[in-house]
Design a protein around this motif. Structure first.
Motif, PDB file in Angstrom:
ATOM      1  N   VAL A  33      36.355  19.432  31.944  1.00 16.67           N
ATOM      2  CA  VAL A  33      36.617  19.353  33.375  1.00 16.67           C
ATOM      3  C   VAL A  33      35.454  20.024  34.104  1.00 16.67           C
ATOM      4  O   VAL A  33      34.629  20.709  33.488  1.00 16.67           O
ATOM      5  CB  VAL A  33      37.944  20.045  33.754  1.00 16.67           C
ATOM      6  N   ALA A  47      38.840  22.290  29.264  1.00 16.44           N
ATOM      7  CA  ALA A  47      40.078  22.670  29.960  1.00 16.44           C
ATOM      8  C   ALA A  47      40.760  23.831  29.257  1.00 16.44           C
ATOM      9  O   ALA A  47      41.453  24.640  29.895  1.00 16.44           O
ATOM     10  CB  ALA A  47      41.006  21.459  30.045  1.00 16.44           C
ATOM     11  N   SER A  96      37.127  14.053  26.510  1.00 17.59           N
ATOM     12  CA  SER A  96      38.358  13.982  27.300  1.00 17.59           C
ATOM     13  C   SER A  96      38.894  15.367  27.659  1.00 17.59           C
ATOM     14  O   SER A  96      39.694  15.496  28.589  1.00 17.59           O
ATOM     15  CB  SER A  96      39.423  13.203  26.534  1.00 17.59           C
ATOM     16  N   ARG A 113      38.367  15.866  37.314  1.00 10.60           N
ATOM     17  CA  ARG A 113      38.410  15.033  36.118  1.00 10.60           C
ATOM     18  C   ARG A 113      38.092  13.612  36.563  1.00 10.60           C
ATOM     19  O   ARG A 113      38.750  13.125  37.476  1.00 10.60           O
ATOM     20  CB  ARG A 113      39.790  15.090  35.452  1.00 10.60           C
ATOM     21  N   PRO A 114      37.098  12.959  35.962  1.00  9.28           N
ATOM     22  CA  PRO A 114      36.262  13.426  34.861  1.00  9.28           C
ATOM     23  C   PRO A 114      35.245  14.475  35.315  1.00  9.28           C
ATOM     24  O   PRO A 114      35.006  14.623  36.518  1.00  9.28           O
ATOM     25  CB  PRO A 114      35.561  12.140  34.398  1.00  9.28           C
ATOM     26  N   PRO A 115      34.640  15.154  34.352  1.00  6.81           N
ATOM     27  CA  PRO A 115      33.638  16.168  34.675  1.00  6.81           C
ATOM     28  C   PRO A 115      32.300  15.527  35.045  1.00  6.81           C
ATOM     29  O   PRO A 115      32.145  14.302  35.020  1.00  6.81           O
ATOM     30  CB  PRO A 115      33.526  16.955  33.368  1.00  6.81           C
ATOM     31  N   THR A 149      31.113  22.989  34.395  1.00 10.27           N
ATOM     32  CA  THR A 149      31.704  22.057  33.443  1.00 10.27           C
ATOM     33  C   THR A 149      32.013  22.797  32.155  1.00 10.27           C
ATOM     34  O   THR A 149      31.133  23.430  31.564  1.00 10.27           O
ATOM     35  CB  THR A 149      30.757  20.875  33.185  1.00 10.27           C
TER      36      THR A 149
END
Length: 313
Positions: free
Chosen positions: A136, A179, A133, A201-203, A176
């Motif tokens: 990014v 964050a 989660s 987002r999402p990566p 990627t």
């Protein structure tokens, strides 16, 4: 259009970016091939794709992704009839574009490609609600490759995830990373004279997502039969020529864990004899970057072009 095919022409489906509902809705309403394919997509999924795209927030919702896929394939049909001198003899699809490429090449039926796109979108959303989660994907331009390599090396030396997700051009990257590490990367980009563009987002496209690849295979692609493509597909990972259904299947799965490398794809298309590329889909990137424009005659076909052509008749 000549009904013969030419290896000097390639159909290219772009990676997905934010797409305005109004542009696609108008295209679907006024272009017969588009409303026909959207009707087939509605039947395949059991819901009205465009209505849900309109009513759902998020640039990459399930419904936005399906709408993008259908629009790409409808535009390819239109381009074959109206914009190209002969049928393309090869195709490619960087990043998300691999999905419409699989259908265009004939490895998947249209209905299966629609179903796969919807199911993969759900799988990805569920995965990133539970895993990674904090990751990014950040895009930027005007930074030399050697400087990018140095910046990423500093992160990986500290045990941080820092993977090239997409190489769009010589100095155009998508990375990627966590964050938490993004402010430092942006500082390095500015120091190198570069320009940050946007953060996704999402990566996407990282070896860290091997479990997502396994889930996508088990939950989605194992339900589908991939057949031999009617024309070869150029891999956006390593430029290889894909001529079997299994290769196309693996291309889609490997997209979760492998870098998209557009300059390498361009080199492979050129080596295959391609001189003209038709970029079919909503696109502000692949038809415009120097890697493309300096290598080919580019025929961009977005949702507005058929409408303009109809008015000018």
């Amino acid at each position: 259009m000549d009904n013969s095919s030419s290896h000097e022409i390639a159909m290219v489906f772009p990676g997905m970016g934010p797409t305005a509902y109004a542009d696609i809705e108008r295209f679907a309403a006024e272009v017969p091939s588009a409303w026909r394919l959207f009707a087939e997509a509605d039947e395949a999924l059991g819901y009205p794709v465009l209505e849900r795209f309109r009513d759902t927030e998020g640039d990459y919702s399930e419904y936005a992704q399906v709408a993008f896929l259908v629009t790409c394939l409808a535009l390819a049909e239109w381009a074959e009839r109206e914009a190209l001198p002969a049928l393309p003899g090869v195709c490619a699809g960087p990043s998300f574009g691999g999905k419409p490429a699989a259908a265009y090449a004939g490895s998947l039926s249209f209905a299966d490609a629609v179903w796969m796109t919807a199911r993969l979108a759900r799988c990805v959303a569920d995965y990133f609600s539970r895993e990674h989660s904090g990751l990014v994907t950040h895009s930027f331009v005007r930074v030399p490759p050697e400087v990018v390599e140095e910046m990423l090396g500093e992160l990986t030396a500290r045990g941080r995830i820092a993977d090239v997700a997409c190489r769009v051009d010589r100095d155009f990257f998508m990375i990627t990373l966590s964050a938490d590490d993004l402010p430092g990367l942006e500082k390095g980009i500015r120091a190198a004279g570069g320009l940050s563009l946007y953060t996704m987002r999402p990566p996407m496209h990282s070896p860290a997502f091997s479990w997502l690849r396994e889930r996508a295979e088990k939950e989605v692609l194992d339900e589908l039969d991939f057949t031999e493509p009617r024309l070869p597909v150029i891999s956006d990972h390593d430029g290889s020529l894909l001529t079997t259904g299994e290769q196309v299947r693996n291309l889609l799965l490997d997209g979760f864990v492998k870098q998209m490398h557009w300059p390498g794809t361009v080199e492979a298309l050129r080596a295959h004899g391609v001189r003209t590329v038709c970029v079919a889909g909503p696109d502000a990137l692949f038809s415009r970057v120097p890697a493309t424009t300096k290598s080919f005659t580019v025929v961009p076909v977005g949702p507005k072009r058929p409408l303009l052509a109809a008015r000018n008749r």
